[in-house]
Write an enzyme that holds these catalytic residues in place. Sequence first.
Site, PDB file in Angstrom:
ATOM      1  N   GLU A   1       9.452  -4.753  10.123  1.00 33.57           N
ATOM      2  CA  GLU A   1       9.894  -3.435   9.633  1.00 33.57           C
ATOM      3  C   GLU A   1      10.380  -2.527  10.763  1.00 33.57           C
ATOM      4  O   GLU A   1       9.773  -2.461  11.846  1.00 33.57           O
ATOM      5  CB  GLU A   1       8.718  -2.750   8.908  1.00 33.57           C
ATOM      6  CG  GLU A   1       9.073  -1.344   8.430  1.00 33.57           C
ATOM      7  CD  GLU A   1       8.089  -0.759   7.431  1.00 33.57           C
ATOM      8  OE1 GLU A   1       7.090  -1.418   7.083  1.00 33.57           O
ATOM      9  OE2 GLU A   1       8.344   0.378   6.983  1.00 33.57           O
TER      10      GLU A   1
ATOM     11  N   GLU B   1      -0.987  -5.898   8.606  1.00 32.76           N
ATOM     12  CA  GLU B   1      -0.137  -5.277   9.629  1.00 32.76           C
ATOM     13  C   GLU B   1      -0.706  -5.555  11.019  1.00 32.76           C
ATOM     14  O   GLU B   1      -1.907  -5.386  11.241  1.00 32.76           O
ATOM     15  CB  GLU B   1      -0.058  -3.756   9.409  1.00 32.76           C
ATOM     16  CG  GLU B   1       0.697  -3.380   8.158  1.00 32.76           C
ATOM     17  CD  GLU B   1       0.903  -1.859   8.003  1.00 32.76           C
ATOM     18  OE1 GLU B   1       0.647  -1.111   8.969  1.00 32.76           O
ATOM     19  OE2 GLU B   1       1.322  -1.455   6.909  1.00 32.76           O
TER      20      GLU B   1
ATOM     21  N   LYS C   1      -1.231  -9.491   2.834  1.00 37.49           N
ATOM     22  CA  LYS C   1      -0.392  -9.082   3.975  1.00 37.49           C
ATOM     23  C   LYS C   1      -1.220  -8.205   4.899  1.00 37.49           C
ATOM     24  O   LYS C   1      -1.979  -7.355   4.443  1.00 37.49           O
ATOM     25  CB  LYS C   1       0.856  -8.344   3.502  1.00 37.49           C
ATOM     26  CG  LYS C   1       1.738  -7.868   4.668  1.00 37.49           C
ATOM     27  CD  LYS C   1       3.116  -7.448   4.214  1.00 37.49           C
ATOM     28  CE  LYS C   1       3.210  -6.075   3.581  1.00 37.49           C
ATOM     29  NZ  LYS C   1       2.762  -4.978   4.455  1.00 37.49           N
TER      30      LYS C   1
ATOM     31  N   ASP D   1      -1.165  -6.224  -0.306  1.00 34.17           N
ATOM     32  CA  ASP D   1      -1.347  -5.599   1.011  1.00 34.17           C
ATOM     33  C   ASP D   1      -2.827  -5.323   1.258  1.00 34.17           C
ATOM     34  O   ASP D   1      -3.498  -4.735   0.403  1.00 34.17           O
ATOM     35  CB  ASP D   1      -0.624  -4.234   0.995  1.00 34.17           C
ATOM     36  CG  ASP D   1       0.402  -4.114   2.078  1.00 34.17           C
ATOM     37  OD1 ASP D   1       0.440  -4.963   2.987  1.00 34.17           O
ATOM     38  OD2 ASP D   1       1.191  -3.149   2.016  1.00 34.17           O
TER      39      ASP D   1
ATOM     40  N   ASP E   1       0.835  -1.209   0.000  1.00 37.89           N
ATOM     41  CA  ASP E   1       0.000   0.000   0.000  1.00 37.89           C
ATOM     42  C   ASP E   1       0.871   1.262   0.000  1.00 37.89           C
ATOM     43  O   ASP E   1       0.359   2.380  -0.065  1.00 37.89           O
ATOM     44  CB  ASP E   1      -1.022  -0.005   1.146  1.00 37.89           C
ATOM     45  CG  ASP E   1      -0.387  -0.134   2.511  1.00 37.89           C
ATOM     46  OD1 ASP E   1       0.852  -0.230   2.595  1.00 37.89           O
ATOM     47  OD2 ASP E   1      -1.134  -0.134   3.517  1.00 37.89           O
ATOM     48  N   SER E   2       2.197   1.073   0.007  1.00 41.21           N
ATOM     49  CA  SER E   2       3.114   2.196  -0.204  1.00 41.21           C
ATOM     50  C   SER E   2       2.854   2.835  -1.569  1.00 41.21           C
ATOM     51  O   SER E   2       3.272   3.969  -1.823  1.00 41.21           O
ATOM     52  CB  SER E   2       4.580   1.732  -0.106  1.00 41.21           C
ATOM     53  OG  SER E   2       4.804   0.626  -0.963  1.00 41.21           O
TER      54      SER E   2
HETATM   55  O1  KIV Z   1       3.499  -1.123   1.583  1.00 46.44           O
HETATM   56  C1  KIV Z   1       4.642  -1.573   1.491  1.00 46.44           C
HETATM   57  O2  KIV Z   1       5.366  -1.333   0.521  1.00 46.44           O
HETATM   58  C2  KIV Z   1       5.127  -2.409   2.593  1.00 46.44           C
HETATM   59  C3  KIV Z   1       6.598  -2.615   2.687  1.00 46.44           C
HETATM   60  C4  KIV Z   1       7.207  -1.427   3.306  1.00 46.44           C
HETATM   61  C5  KIV Z   1       6.939  -3.866   3.398  1.00 46.44           C
HETATM   62  O3  KIV Z   1       4.367  -2.846   3.400  1.00 46.44           O
END
Ligand code: KIV
Length: 263
Positions: free
Chosen positions: A181, A114, A112, A83, A44-45
């Site tokens: 992280e 968090e 993924k 994500d 989600d970056s």
């Molecule tokens: O969103 C993302 O790119 C991430 C990485 C920083 C692991 O979660």
Amino acid sequence: MRKKHTVTTIQKRKGEEPLVMITAYDALFAKLFEEGADILLVGDSLNMSFAGKKDTVSATLEQMIYHTNAVCAGAKESFVICDMPFGTYSDKHSALQNAMEVYRKSDADAVKIEGGADKADIVAHLVRNGIAVCGHIGLLPQSVRGEGGYKVKGKTQEERLQLLKDAKAIEEAGAFCMVVEGVKTEVAKEIAQSVAIPVIGIGAGNAVDGQVLVFSDMLGLFEEFTPKFVKKYLNGAEAIREAVKAYANEVKERSFPSKEHTY
Ligand code: KIV
């Protein structure tokens, strides 16, 4: 070309050759990353480097599915993790509905999530229902507004013990691997030694089972800020600016297109 990974082949890399994970948001880059990376993460970056937002918090499920589809189309032999964005897994029911939506509408191999011990029941519920889950503990970018910034974890004994608890809880919930992280190197090493699933680090030193970097950081394309853990393997922004400048100059002086590029 190597064979596409599965959760089993990823788990077998525990304690072996470190896993290479890189983020990807579109088909073009995903195809370029396919050969060198074991896992592509549609992080989600993308909300920051692709959509230009200040953090990852406003990313939507729709956005994540759109980009996951693009990545899967570009890199058909890659193991792709999508994500789950902020607010899409706050309880077991919505987490399962949303993860199933990702599976139904894309070819993602896993999602993924968090969170640590506080999210273990959600991870377990997804896994029980056939979803492959990658955990994510330590610095949690989706908590940036709640925590008032990006804070490295594992600096105190209390944080160290909490991280070890989080890692164990995520493993016991059935995650097949986890991202750690922004954690002090010694603590990340301890985490990796305390669980049997691969621990993929970002800003967590090199005593873990793999590394992940955001592609726009490691290619030097994202210039807003550079965290200490980022190594730029290319000065991409400079290279692109130079290329556009050269193109603009040639257009203006009518040397492009030349005979070679003309019908
Ligand atoms: O969103 C993302 O790119 C991430 C990485 C920083 C692991 O979660």
